[in-house]
Motif scaffolding. Structure first.
Motif, PDB file in Angstrom:
ATOM      1  N   ARG A   1       3.545 -17.140 -36.896  1.00 59.64           N
ATOM      2  CA  ARG A   1       2.198 -17.312 -37.263  1.00 59.64           C
ATOM      3  C   ARG A   1       1.203 -16.328 -36.438  1.00 59.64           C
ATOM      4  NH1 ARG A   1       1.098 -23.242 -37.939  1.00 59.64           N
ATOM      5  NH2 ARG A   1       2.688 -23.261 -39.655  1.00 59.64           N
ATOM      6  N   ILE A   2       1.648 -16.262 -35.049  1.00 67.04           N
ATOM      7  CA  ILE A   2       0.824 -15.542 -34.471  1.00 67.04           C
ATOM      8  C   ILE A   2       1.177 -13.970 -34.463  1.00 67.04           C
ATOM      9  CG2 ILE A   2      -0.048 -14.925 -31.909  1.00 67.04           C
ATOM     10  CD1 ILE A   2       0.280 -17.842 -31.436  1.00 67.04           C
ATOM     11  N   GLY A   3       2.523 -13.506 -34.389  1.00 63.18           N
ATOM     12  CA  GLY A   3       3.044 -12.572 -34.780  1.00 63.18           C
ATOM     13  C   GLY A   3       2.649 -11.951 -35.809  1.00 63.18           C
ATOM     14  N   GLY A   4       2.706 -12.751 -36.978  1.00 65.49           N
ATOM     15  CA  GLY A   4       2.277 -12.251 -38.323  1.00 65.49           C
ATOM     16  C   GLY A   4       0.886 -11.857 -38.508  1.00 65.49           C
ATOM     17  N   GLY A   5       0.128 -12.727 -37.645  1.00 67.38           N
ATOM     18  CA  GLY A   5      -1.445 -12.430 -37.661  1.00 67.38           C
ATOM     19  C   GLY A   5      -1.804 -10.976 -37.445  1.00 67.38           C
ATOM     20  N   VAL A   6      -0.993 -10.449 -36.410  1.00 72.57           N
ATOM     21  CA  VAL A   6      -1.277  -8.774 -35.987  1.00 72.57           C
ATOM     22  C   VAL A   6      -0.254  -7.910 -36.715  1.00 72.57           C
ATOM     23  CG1 VAL A   6      -1.234  -7.677 -33.855  1.00 72.57           C
ATOM     24  CG2 VAL A   6      -2.096  -9.516 -33.735  1.00 72.57           C
ATOM     25  N   PHE A   7       1.002  -8.321 -36.607  1.00 70.42           N
ATOM     26  CA  PHE A   7       1.965  -7.284 -37.539  1.00 70.42           C
ATOM     27  C   PHE A   7       2.096  -7.902 -38.725  1.00 70.42           C
ATOM     28  CE2 PHE A   7       2.592  -7.249 -32.989  1.00 70.42           C
ATOM     29  CZ  PHE A   7       2.032  -6.160 -32.410  1.00 70.42           C
ATOM     30  N   PRO A   8       1.808  -7.324 -39.802  1.00 70.10           N
ATOM     31  CA  PRO A   8       1.670  -7.953 -41.035  1.00 70.10           C
ATOM     32  C   PRO A   8       3.140  -8.074 -41.439  1.00 70.10           C
ATOM     33  CG  PRO A   8       0.101  -6.390 -41.147  1.00 70.10           C
ATOM     34  CD  PRO A   8       0.716  -5.971 -39.889  1.00 70.10           C
ATOM     35  N   HIS A   9       4.189  -7.365 -41.224  1.00 71.20           N
ATOM     36  CA  HIS A   9       5.598  -7.390 -41.751  1.00 71.20           C
ATOM     37  C   HIS A   9       6.236  -8.647 -41.490  1.00 71.20           C
ATOM     38  CE1 HIS A   9       6.402  -5.713 -37.660  1.00 71.20           C
ATOM     39  NE2 HIS A   9       7.462  -6.438 -37.813  1.00 71.20           N
ATOM     40  N   ILE A  10       5.731  -9.577 -40.421  1.00 72.34           N
ATOM     41  CA  ILE A  10       6.231 -10.470 -40.326  1.00 72.34           C
ATOM     42  C   ILE A  10       5.554 -11.726 -41.059  1.00 72.34           C
ATOM     43  CG2 ILE A  10       6.316 -12.497 -38.334  1.00 72.34           C
ATOM     44  CD1 ILE A  10       8.158 -10.275 -37.735  1.00 72.34           C
ATOM     45  N   LYS A  11       6.249 -12.256 -41.861  1.00 68.68           N
ATOM     46  CA  LYS A  11       5.550 -13.298 -42.945  1.00 68.68           C
ATOM     47  C   LYS A  11       6.045 -14.517 -42.895  1.00 68.68           C
ATOM     48  CE  LYS A  11       4.926  -9.426 -46.367  1.00 68.68           C
ATOM     49  NZ  LYS A  11       5.902  -8.631 -45.742  1.00 68.68           N
ATOM     50  N   GLU A  12       5.226 -15.442 -42.636  1.00 76.91           N
ATOM     51  CA  GLU A  12       5.623 -16.883 -42.425  1.00 76.91           C
ATOM     52  C   GLU A  12       6.455 -17.411 -43.628  1.00 76.91           C
ATOM     53  OE1 GLU A  12       2.246 -19.313 -41.258  1.00 76.91           O
ATOM     54  OE2 GLU A  12       3.442 -21.326 -41.634  1.00 76.91           O
ATOM     55  N   PRO A  13       6.164 -17.120 -44.928  1.00 76.41           N
ATOM     56  CA  PRO A  13       6.972 -17.750 -45.853  1.00 76.41           C
ATOM     57  C   PRO A  13       8.468 -17.246 -45.700  1.00 76.41           C
ATOM     58  CG  PRO A  13       5.010 -16.784 -46.833  1.00 76.41           C
ATOM     59  CD  PRO A  13       5.185 -16.364 -45.488  1.00 76.41           C
ATOM     60  N   ASP A  14       8.689 -16.036 -45.038  1.00 74.28           N
ATOM     61  CA  ASP A  14      10.107 -15.576 -45.025  1.00 74.28           C
ATOM     62  C   ASP A  14      10.858 -16.581 -44.329  1.00 74.28           C
ATOM     63  OD1 ASP A  14       9.476 -13.479 -46.425  1.00 74.28           O
ATOM     64  OD2 ASP A  14       9.397 -12.198 -44.575  1.00 74.28           O
ATOM     65  N   TYR A  15      10.343 -17.553 -43.368  1.00 73.31           N
ATOM     66  CA  TYR A  15      10.946 -18.338 -42.389  1.00 73.31           C
ATOM     67  C   TYR A  15      11.046 -19.829 -42.909  1.00 73.31           C
ATOM     68  CZ  TYR A  15      10.469 -14.369 -39.317  1.00 73.31           C
ATOM     69  OH  TYR A  15      10.575 -13.082 -38.898  1.00 73.31           O
ATOM     70  N   LEU A  16      10.371 -19.988 -44.042  1.00 73.47           N
ATOM     71  CA  LEU A  16      10.341 -21.387 -44.706  1.00 73.47           C
ATOM     72  C   LEU A  16      11.122 -21.376 -45.865  1.00 73.47           C
ATOM     73  CD1 LEU A  16       6.561 -22.003 -44.160  1.00 73.47           C
ATOM     74  CD2 LEU A  16       8.283 -22.539 -42.806  1.00 73.47           C
ATOM     75  N   ARG A  17      11.774 -22.426 -45.937  1.00 65.74           N
ATOM     76  CA  ARG A  17      12.496 -22.768 -47.283  1.00 65.74           C
ATOM     77  C   ARG A  17      11.698 -23.807 -48.094  1.00 65.74           C
ATOM     78  NH1 ARG A  17      16.115 -20.035 -49.937  1.00 65.74           N
ATOM     79  NH2 ARG A  17      17.763 -20.019 -48.398  1.00 65.74           N
ATOM     80  N   ASP A  18      11.238 -23.361 -49.123  1.00 68.25           N
ATOM     81  CA  ASP A  18      10.330 -24.383 -49.959  1.00 68.25           C
ATOM     82  C   ASP A  18       9.124 -24.733 -49.354  1.00 68.25           C
ATOM     83  OD1 ASP A  18      11.969 -23.707 -51.959  1.00 68.25           O
ATOM     84  OD2 ASP A  18      13.358 -25.473 -51.500  1.00 68.25           O
TER      85      ASP A  18
END
Lengths: 474, 781
Positions: B663-680
């Motif tokens: 979340r914190i990484g994705g907040g600054v670097f948009p290529h990290i997306k939280e949904p990619d790490y979540l299954r459903d």
């Protein structure tokens, strides 16, 4: 000349270097007519410390004068690593044979040339008459004399070391007959130099018998074998002994420990270490045994970031054993530091001598078993007000006095500092510090506290009875 | 619980001797309360060891070490290059120095007396010492409001309130440890000034406020609460010159002193947190002027002047407010710091600042945590509030206001439960003391009626009981009317005696509440039982719940106590077996500990001042190995530290914190997306997990060769088998894993030799900054 000969070792050329002629200008040939009739050199390489037992049968030639000393020769490298030399002389015949310890001092002879053998003289208690023979038992220990090769090993490899010595006895005397035995911990011997006759039986290699060696003969040999015993090296140990005449001796020991063997290389896998303990990390060690005096109390084992929870203390009436584990297993080249502290009852160690002085009688050296201490400092903090400290140590140490301050000290405590390098287990012998102490000084600090509390109350009473306000209250 | 019986007797002094006896008894009780406060916090030392706890205390400890070694001037100028590599941190200017200076002074004092205590020991015991101080300060504060009995009661309750224990056990060397004392003491001095109108106390108050500013960011609570109270007093028509003396010097001196603290500096006049105090300062002056004019003019003239002043004053006020609003509105955060904003709007942090929201102590508390932390006090508080209104004085209204605001803040953040605790203790102390005095008075009255023939008891009880219930209002009334006196001890004593002797007579006629005998006895017994429950709960909380240092864990099994000392094992290994200038990357939680215990440079730490930097580490942890290696290599990182609890079941490990890194990484670097790490929408690392999750660095470093331990790879925290079991590391190598696998250390493999003539694309990217590396490179999507 010696390093040169060591370098040529690899080629395994049997090179008999008779250095006698080369060094004769500097090393005066002993004028007494001593010669070694038979010599047996047993080298124990099973541990990290090299122990050499030398049995010399020396004889004074009938024509010479009385001999009061026998010289032992060491190479300069050996002298650097020489930790302790002890000699005893067998006296009496068969049944009533007794070994009398002899004193040894470094001889000033032959120290001029850099490569010349260094000589130590064994002072005989009774001079050796012309034509007489006697047997000397010499024990000496060498530290840091096993060179790991390969110098870096991975977790699954076991540790191989080199040991370098001479097949024949290095001696300033003429040697008639001589044997060298080298004992190794296991059958795994990679290689050893052959100097015929050389035989190997299991984990032991025998060189000799050699006859009629000239003085200062040197036949370099090299043994390459497996040694997985823990190479625990205490790089620095500070032992602080604080005496309180209220009944306690507090000892604090600060260790800087190192695994002195072959350096660990690459990954450390905890998985391998835990699942295959025999194969993986064979040369590493994870626990150490500390031998403490009996009736030890308040033992602690910690480092700069807190208590280390893995230790066991076993006490009985003869000794206490503290088994400690460093925070992590030590592999080659890894360091760790820790502190051990404990209290001892005063009456067991501090006594009053006949002349009214008091003395503390403690063991010198490091209580860790089978370790080498590179740099040992023993600080004996005498109680405040003690005078004329006088340390008595059975070997040469560097001494000086300090003043240290502890709980509410005003004048400070006299501290005797003893320093010694290259200490091994054989140095664990009693030593004494004599001092004069007047028990009235014990009361100084309680009286000080009492008067401070009294002053506080007096000040408080005075304050309550004083009106400090500017305006007078009606 | 000996105090309730003792305190009324102590408070009511009949004769002079009795008074002295009461004073001594009170002093001894206070001493015992101090001892209780100190010793109840020693459970952690007895059960574990004398060691610094948790995360932030390690930083404070390190700062104190630096201070004691290098002196105060070096401390102010300290630029720490061991942290936030390569940025560094100016410690002297960004730290609240109160705690460190306090402990440093204690250490220096002890050492100058040749008492050889280590800095660590002093740090460990600072918090218990200051809890004893805090309970004494509570006594003083409550005494100002409701008399000695309530004071002793409140002090005893505060000495063992679990909420405060949780922050001040031995070893919990954090700002709050001294700040709570400073907070209560500042309030005491404020109330004392309010009651006496003495400029002496007003000055002390400013100094105490200065200490509070030095100690904790929570000082803004004081500088907002006191103006609120002043405003309340003005609105309810309780303006007096004492109020002016209590407030005006505090604002002027306090603000000047606060600006001296480097970390506050011009914030003391620039940020919105402080505006309320200035506004109230102006209002107070306007009101003071009005009262002054009222005294000068006749009522008719005054009315005319009043309208004039009000219209002009309002105009000026509006102008000032408009300027302020304009100034404030021009700044993006409206002049509020993130943490303050999240206090005003509890949803703010979770919406905008994940880094604040990610800290568990910044979450709102649950109801059970109230019961856990203040226990029976929660039920006693309403009674305390009622008792504060009978009668309402300046001091007691302050208590009520303190409680109400503290309840609100504690509802926003668990951490601020700590501010509520003293208020709860004071009001409960007042309530209990009041109840006890009513009940014991009833018993005495009934007894005296019962044994009518014994004149001593009846003669004794009636004046005593009346004094007891009314003494406080007397004092307040008196102090309102009495001229200001110079507060010397003697004068005060006389004043007290005078007050008592004067007020005893008229109050005798006042009707007193008398309860039946049986009911009173029952009431007392029940209250003692209640108190007993409270004490038992507090001791339990101190011994079991709050004494764990979290740096060393224990578990009880059938074969005895098992100790998990993995953190220190890893830090000790780092400190002894790596190069002194090596950089260690880990999630920011472990930053302070790494710098303090391992003495190695870290990339981010618990200070969290630079969100981008933390996001960089978060991005690296959530990236595949190669990309992560590049990020870490560009930061000159040599070792990566991860905390893994899967083998022994330690739940607060990095896998459980991982989503915050994303979340914190994705907040600054948009290529990290939280949904990619979540299954459903579910976070999992088993066979159902997404490939992104199973390929990220954190997963790999945690589970490297984990499957070989049991053959299945069963994660005991998550309770299932992991998704990807057999894999190799290409860019990292394991260098150390602790005994229980809780800390795993990896080393970055050295850069590959460049193949001649083959220029890698990554080279060009790497020359630019980390930020660019993170943004431009997106090799896995």
């Amino acid at each position: 000349m010696l390093p040169l000969s060591l370098r040529t070792l690899a080629t395994r050329t049997l090179l008999l270097l008779v250095i006698a002629s080369a060094v004769s200008c500097s090393s005066l040939p002993p004028e007494d007519g001593i010669r070694v009739v038979s010599a047996e050199k047993r080298i124990d390489l099973t541990g990290p410390i090299v122990k050499v037992f030398l049995t010399l049968k020396v004889e004074n030639t009938p024509t010479a004068s009385e001999a009061s000393r026998v010289l032992l020769a060491f190479t300069p490298t050996e002298v650097q690593h020489l930790s302790i030399v002890k000699a005893t002389r067998a006296e009496g015949k068969r049944k009533k044979k007794a070994f009398v310890p002899l004193s040894i001092e470094a001889s000033e002879l032959a120290t001029t040339a850099p490569d010349a053998p260094r000589l130590y003289s064994v002072l005989l208690s009774t001079p050796l008459k012309p034509g007489d023979a006697t047997t000397l038992e010499v024990l000496y220990m060498l530290t840091h004399s096993l060179e790991p090769f390969p110098a870096e090993i991975s977790q699954s490899e076991s540790q191989l070391v080199y040991y370098r010595d001479s097949a024949v006895l290095l001696s300033p005397y003429y040697v008639l007959e001589q044997v060298t035995y080298i004992k190794m911990p296991s059958n795994r011997i990679e290689s050893f130099t052959r100097v015929d006759p050389t035989t190997r039986a299991g984990s032991e290699v025998k060189y000799g018998t050699y006859n009629n060696q000239m003085p200062n003969s040197y036949l370099p040999i090299l043994v390459h074998y497996e040694n997985n015993r823990p190479f625990a090296v205490v790089e620095e140990l500070v032992r602080k002994v604080e005496i309180s005449h209220w009944g306690n001796i507090q000892i604090t020991e600060q260790y800087k420990l190192k695994h002195g063997g072959a350096r660990h290389k690459g990954v450390f896998s905890r998985l391998e270490y835990q699942s295959r303990p025999s194969v993986s990390g064979a040369s590493s060690f994870k626990n150490l045994l500390v031998r403490l005096p009996p009736r030890v109390h308040s033992v602690y084992y910690r480092d700069e970031i807190g208590n280390i929870s893995s230790s066991h203390l076993r006490t009985d009436s003869h000794k206490s054993e503290l088994e400690i584990e460093p925070r992590y297993p030590l592999f080659g080249g890894w360091h760790c530091t820790f502190t051990i502290g404990y209290g001892l009852p005063l009456q067991d160690f501090v006594f009053e001598s006949v002349d009214g002085r008091r003395y503390i009688n403690l063991t010198f050296g490091c209580p860790l078993l089978d370790t080498v201490v590179d740099d040992l400092t023993v600080k004996v903090v005498l109680p405040e007000g003690s005078k004329n400290p006088q340390p008595v140590v059975p070997f040469v140490t560097e001494k000086h006095l300090e003043t240290s301050y502890s709980y509410l000290d005003v004048v400070g405590r006299t501290t005797v500092v003893l320093k010694k390098k290259n200490v091994v287990g054989e140095h664990n012998v009693p030593f004494q510090v004599y001092y004069e102490f007047n028990p009235i000084f014990m009361l100084a600090e309680p009286l000080m506290l009492i008067s401070a509390v009294l002053l506080f109350f007096v000040a408080f009473i005075a304050y309550l009875h004083m009106d400090l306000s500017i305006r007078k209250s009606s | 619980m000996a105090e309730p019986e003792v305190s009324p007797a102590a408070a009511s002094g009949g004769g002079r001797l009795r008074n002295a006896f009461g004073g001594v008894l009170c002093a001894i009780t206070l001493l015992l309360i101090g001892v209780v406060a100190f010793s109840i916090r020693l459970f952690s030392v007895i059960k574990y060891e004398s060691v610094i706890h948790e995360f932030d205390p390690y930083f404070n400890f390190r700062v104190t070490q630096f201070l004691s070694k290098n002196g105060i001037y070096e401390f102010w100028n300290w630029f720490d290059d061991r942290t936030w590599y390569p940025l560094g941190r100016v410690i002297g200017g960004t730290v609240y120095p109160g705690l460190t200076l306090t402990a440093g002074t204690i250490w220096w004092l002890l050492n100058s007396l040749n008492i050889p205590l280590s800095v660590e020991t002093v740090c460990v015991f600072t918090a218990p010492i200051f809890s004893a101080n805090a309970s004494w300060a509570t006594y003083l504060l409550t005494k100002e409001a409701k008399g000695t009995g309530a004071g002793l009661m409140a002090a005893a309750i505060l000495a063992m309130v679990p909420s405060y224990i949780s922050r001040s056990v031995a070893g919990s060397y954090d700002n709050e440890a001294v700040a709570i004392f400073a907070l209560i003491f500042t309030f005491y001095l404020y109330v004392k000034t309010l009651n006496t109108g003495s400029l002496f106390y007003a000055t002390l108050n400013a100094l105490s406020y200065f200490y509070m500013v030095c100690s904790w960011g929570g000082y803004t609570f004081i500088i907002n609460l006191i103006p609120m109270h002043v405003l309340l007093c003005i609105v309810t028509g309780r303006y007096s010159s004492r109020l002016y003396i209590a407030y005006a010097p505090l604002v002027i001196l306090g603000t000047l002193l606060a600006a001296l603290v480097p970390v506050v500096g011009f914030n003391a006049v620039m940020t919105s947190e402080h505006f309320a105090s200035f506004l109230v300062f102006i209002i107070l002056h306007v009101v003071a002027l009005v009262y002054y004019i009222k005294g000068l003019l006749t009522p008719r003239l005054f009315k005319v002047a009043m309208t004039l002043v009000i219209s002009v004053g309002l105009a000026v006020c509006f102008a000032v407010v408009a300027i302020l609003v304009a100034l404030v509105a021009s700044s993006p955060t409206k002049g509020w710091s993130g943490r303050s904003l999240s206090l005003l709007d509890p949803t703010y942090a979770s919406k905008y600042i994940p880094i604040i929201a990610s800290v568990s102590e910044h979450q709102p508390p649950t109801w059970p945590s109230y019961f856990m932390d203040i226990n029976v006090l929660a039920f006693l508080i309403p009674a305390g509030i009622i008792s504060c209104f009978l009668p309402l004085s300046d001091a007691s209204s302050f208590m009520v206001l303190y409680l109400v605001t503290a309840v609100y803040f504690s509802g926003v953040m668990v951490r601020l439960m700590l501010v509520l605790a003293p208020a709860a203790c004071i009001l409960s102390g007042i309530a209990l003391s009041e109840v006890f005095s009513v009940l014991t008075r009833s018993i005495k009255f009934q007894l005296s009626k019962f044994f009518d023939d014994s004149p001593t008891s009846s003669g004794d009880s009636s004046p005593e009981s009346s004094t007891n219930s009314t003494k406080n209002e007397n004092r307040n009334e008196k102090s309102e009317t009495a001229p200001k006196e110079k507060p010397s001890k003697k004068n005060r004593k006389k004043e007290k005696e005078l007050a008592e002797s004067v007020t005893v007579k008229p109050k005798k006629e006042k009707r007193l509440l008398v309860l039946p005998f049986e009911l009173s006895v029952m009431g007392i017994l029940l209250l003692i039982v209640l108190g007993g429950f409270y004490v038992v709960h507090c001791v339990w909380a101190a011994a079991e719940a709050y004494s764990a240092p979290s740096i060393v864990l224990t578990s009880r099994s059938r074969d005895g106590l098992h100790v998990f000392d993995d953190f220190r094992e890893a830090y000790a290994w780092l400190s002894h077996n790596t190069d002194v200038d090596d950089k260690v990357a880990s999630w920011w939680d472990y930053g302070y500990q790494t710098t303090a215990m391992a003495n190695r440079t870290v990339i981010v730490d618990n200070n969290t001042w630079n969100n981008t930097h933390i996001a960089t580490v978060g991005t690296a942890m959530s990236s595949p190995e190669k990309a992560a290696w590049e990020i870490f290599n560009s930061l000159d990182v040599k070792y990566v530290l991860v905390v893994f609890g899967g083998l022994v079941g330690y739940p607060s490990d990095d896998i459980n914190k991982f989503l915050w890194m994303v979340r914190i990484g994705g907040g600054v670097f948009p290529h990290i997306k939280e949904p990619d790490y979540l299954r459903d929408g579910q976070y999992r690392v088993d066979a159902q997990a997404t490939p992104t999750m199973l390929n990220c660095l954190m997963y790999k470093l945690c589970y490297y060769r984990f499957v070989e331990t049991d053959g299945k790879g069963f994660d005991r925290v998550r309770g299932y088998e992991i998704g990807k079991k057999h894999f190799k590391l290409t860019h990292f190598e394991e260098v150390f894993t602790t005994h229980h696998w809780m800390v795993r250390l990896y080393k970055l493999k050295p850069q590959k030799n460049r193949v001649r003539g083959k220029l890698k694309k990554s080279k060009s990217a790497k020359t630019s900054s980390t930020l660019a590396t993170g943004q431009k490179k997106n090799p896995w999507q």
